[in-house]
Design a protein around this motif. Structure first.
Motif, PDB file in Angstrom:
ATOM      1  N   GLY A  71       0.824  -1.197   0.000  1.00 48.81           N
ATOM      2  CA  GLY A  71       0.000   0.000   0.000  1.00 48.81           C
ATOM      3  C   GLY A  71       0.858   1.245   0.000  1.00 48.81           C
ATOM      4  N   PRO A  72       0.246   2.401  -0.210  1.00 51.19           N
ATOM      5  CA  PRO A  72       0.994   3.660  -0.248  1.00 51.19           C
ATOM      6  C   PRO A  72       1.780   3.896   1.042  1.00 51.19           C
ATOM      7  N   GLY A  73       3.079   4.049   0.930  1.00 51.02           N
ATOM      8  CA  GLY A  73       3.914   4.312   2.086  1.00 51.02           C
ATOM      9  C   GLY A  73       4.153   3.115   2.981  1.00 51.02           C
ATOM     10  N   ASN A  74       3.695   1.942   2.545  1.00 49.23           N
ATOM     11  CA  ASN A  74       3.852   0.747   3.386  1.00 49.23           C
ATOM     12  C   ASN A  74       4.861  -0.220   2.786  1.00 49.23           C
ATOM     13  N   GLU A  75       5.353  -1.093   3.622  1.00 48.52           N
ATOM     14  CA  GLU A  75       6.238  -2.148   3.129  1.00 48.52           C
ATOM     15  C   GLU A  75       5.400  -3.262   2.493  1.00 48.52           C
ATOM     16  N   ARG A  76       6.052  -4.026   1.653  1.00 49.87           N
ATOM     17  CA  ARG A  76       5.385  -5.164   1.049  1.00 49.87           C
ATOM     18  C   ARG A  76       5.061  -6.184   2.127  1.00 49.87           C
ATOM     19  N   GLU A  77       3.838  -6.704   2.115  1.00 46.57           N
ATOM     20  CA  GLU A  77       3.441  -7.675   3.132  1.00 46.57           C
ATOM     21  C   GLU A  77       2.784  -8.894   2.485  1.00 46.57           C
ATOM     22  N   LEU A  78       2.972 -10.026   3.134  1.00 44.02           N
ATOM     23  CA  LEU A  78       2.362 -11.267   2.665  1.00 44.02           C
ATOM     24  C   LEU A  78       0.871 -11.241   2.966  1.00 44.02           C
ATOM     25  N   VAL A  79       0.067 -11.549   1.964  1.00 42.08           N
ATOM     26  CA  VAL A  79      -1.377 -11.634   2.132  1.00 42.08           C
ATOM     27  C   VAL A  79      -1.797 -13.091   2.281  1.00 42.08           C
ATOM     28  N   ALA A  80      -1.344 -13.933   1.365  1.00 43.54           N
ATOM     29  CA  ALA A  80      -1.752 -15.336   1.381  1.00 43.54           C
ATOM     30  C   ALA A  80      -0.758 -16.146   0.585  1.00 43.54           C
ATOM     31  N   THR A  82      -6.606  -1.308   0.170  1.00 43.32           N
ATOM     32  CA  THR A  82      -6.111  -0.633  -1.027  1.00 43.32           C
ATOM     33  C   THR A  82      -4.598  -0.804  -1.135  1.00 43.32           C
ATOM     34  N   ALA A  83      -4.153  -1.347  -2.264  1.00 37.15           N
ATOM     35  CA  ALA A  83      -2.735  -1.630  -2.461  1.00 37.15           C
ATOM     36  C   ALA A  83      -2.523  -2.173  -3.865  1.00 37.15           C
ATOM     37  N   VAL A  84      -1.256  -2.259  -4.222  1.00 37.43           N
ATOM     38  CA  VAL A  84      -0.879  -3.031  -5.403  1.00 37.43           C
ATOM     39  C   VAL A  84      -0.670  -4.472  -4.935  1.00 37.43           C
ATOM     40  N   TYR A  85      -1.357  -5.384  -5.581  1.00 37.91           N
ATOM     41  CA  TYR A  85      -1.265  -6.793  -5.217  1.00 37.91           C
ATOM     42  C   TYR A  85      -0.353  -7.499  -6.221  1.00 37.91           C
ATOM     43  N   LEU A  86       0.626  -8.197  -5.680  1.00 42.02           N
ATOM     44  CA  LEU A  86       1.623  -8.852  -6.531  1.00 42.02           C
ATOM     45  C   LEU A  86       1.551 -10.361  -6.356  1.00 42.02           C
ATOM     46  N   CYS A  87       1.532 -11.042  -7.459  1.00 44.36           N
ATOM     47  CA  CYS A  87       1.597 -12.499  -7.440  1.00 44.36           C
ATOM     48  C   CYS A  87       3.039 -12.925  -7.172  1.00 44.36           C
ATOM     49  N   TYR A  88       3.183 -14.004  -6.439  1.00 46.24           N
ATOM     50  CA  TYR A  88       4.495 -14.494  -6.020  1.00 46.24           C
ATOM     51  C   TYR A  88       4.592 -15.994  -6.267  1.00 46.24           C
ATOM     52  N   ALA A  89       5.766 -16.442  -6.670  1.00 43.73           N
ATOM     53  CA  ALA A  89       6.020 -17.876  -6.797  1.00 43.73           C
ATOM     54  C   ALA A  89       7.419 -18.184  -6.291  1.00 43.73           C
ATOM     55  N   HIS A  90       7.531 -19.276  -5.571  1.00 37.56           N
ATOM     56  CA  HIS A  90       8.834 -19.764  -5.107  1.00 37.56           C
ATOM     57  C   HIS A  90       9.150 -21.041  -5.855  1.00 37.56           C
ATOM     58  N   SER A  91      10.362 -21.118  -6.361  1.00 38.59           N
ATOM     59  CA  SER A  91      10.762 -22.259  -7.168  1.00 38.59           C
ATOM     60  C   SER A  91      12.017 -22.892  -6.589  1.00 38.59           C
ATOM     61  N   VAL A  92      12.041 -24.212  -6.586  1.00 38.30           N
ATOM     62  CA  VAL A  92      13.224 -24.971  -6.175  1.00 38.30           C
ATOM     63  C   VAL A  92      13.533 -25.969  -7.272  1.00 38.30           C
ATOM     64  N   VAL A  93      14.733 -25.878  -7.811  1.00 40.20           N
ATOM     65  CA  VAL A  93      15.149 -26.749  -8.910  1.00 40.20           C
ATOM     66  C   VAL A  93      16.465 -27.410  -8.547  1.00 40.20           C
ATOM     67  N   LYS A  94      16.554 -28.686  -8.855  1.00 38.52           N
ATOM     68  CA  LYS A  94      17.817 -29.426  -8.647  1.00 38.52           C
ATOM     69  C   LYS A  94      18.222 -29.980 -10.005  1.00 38.52           C
ATOM     70  N   PRO A  95      19.161 -29.304 -10.691  1.00 35.79           N
ATOM     71  CA  PRO A  95      19.503 -29.672 -12.068  1.00 35.79           C
ATOM     72  C   PRO A  95      20.002 -31.109 -12.220  1.00 35.79           C
ATOM     73  N   SER A  96      20.709 -31.625 -11.228  1.00 39.65           N
ATOM     74  CA  SER A  96      21.212 -32.995 -11.290  1.00 39.65           C
ATOM     75  C   SER A  96      21.440 -33.481  -9.865  1.00 39.65           C
ATOM     76  N   ILE A  97      21.705 -34.769  -9.725  1.00 36.78           N
ATOM     77  CA  ILE A  97      21.925 -35.341  -8.402  1.00 36.78           C
ATOM     78  C   ILE A  97      23.101 -34.664  -7.710  1.00 36.78           C
TER      79      ILE A  97
END
Length: 125
Positions: free
Chosen positions: A40-49, A90-105
Motif C-alpha cells: 500500500g501507499p507508504g507501506n512495506e510489502r506484506e504477505l497476504v496469502a 487498497t494496495a498493489v497486489y503482486l503475485c508471487y512464486a517460489h521455485s526450487v530446482v535441482k539440475p542434477s543429483i
C-alpha cells in the motif's frame, strides 16, 4: 525463468468483492509455492496469502475470514478471492512464486523467487 501475470484488480466500494487471478508460465516445474503480497501507499510489502504444493496455506491475520486463496495446480494458477473489502486493503497486489530446482543429483538446489507486475486494488469508503 518463471513469468507471472496477474489480472482482476480494480476499483470497488467498501464491502464489495474482487477476485485476483495469476497465471504462471515458463519453467514452472519447480514451483513449490504461489501466493499474493501487497504494498500500500507508504507501506512495506506484506504477505497476504500463500499456498504450498503440500496443500497447506496461510493468510495474514488482517484478511482472515474475508480472503481465500485457492490454486489450480495443473494449470499453475493461483486465485485470491477478496470479500468484504475495506479501504485499508487498497494496495498493489503482486503475485508471487517460489521455485526450487535441482539440475542434477550432484548439483545443489537452486531457489528463486518470482514476482508479477502487480495489479491495483482500490477500495473506496
Amino acid at each position: 525463468q518463471v513469468y507471472l501475470v496477474e489480472s482482476g484488480g480494480g476499483l470497488v466500494q467498501a464491502g464489495g468483492s474482487l477476485r485476483l487471478t495469476c497465471a504462471a508460465s515458463g519453467r514452472t516445474r519447480g514451483i513449490n509455492a504461489m501466493g499474493w503480497y501487497r504494498q500500500g501507499p507508504g507501506n512495506e510489502r506484506e504477505l497476504v496469502a500463500i499456498s504450498r504444493e503440500d496443500y497447506t496455506s496461510d493468510l495474514a491475520d488482517s484478511v482472515k475470514g474475508r480472503f481465500t486463496i485457492f490454486r489450480d495446480y495443473a494449470k499453475k494458477m493461483v486465485y485470491l478471492q477478496m470479500n468484504n473489502l475495506k479501504p485499508e486493503d487498497t494496495a498493489v497486489y503482486l503475485c508471487y512464486a517460489h521455485s526450487v530446482v535441482k539440475p542434477s543429483i550432484e548439483a545443489p538446489k537452486i531457489e528463486d523467487d518470482y514476482w508479477g507486475q502487480g495489479t491495483q486494488v482500490t477500495v473506496s469508503s
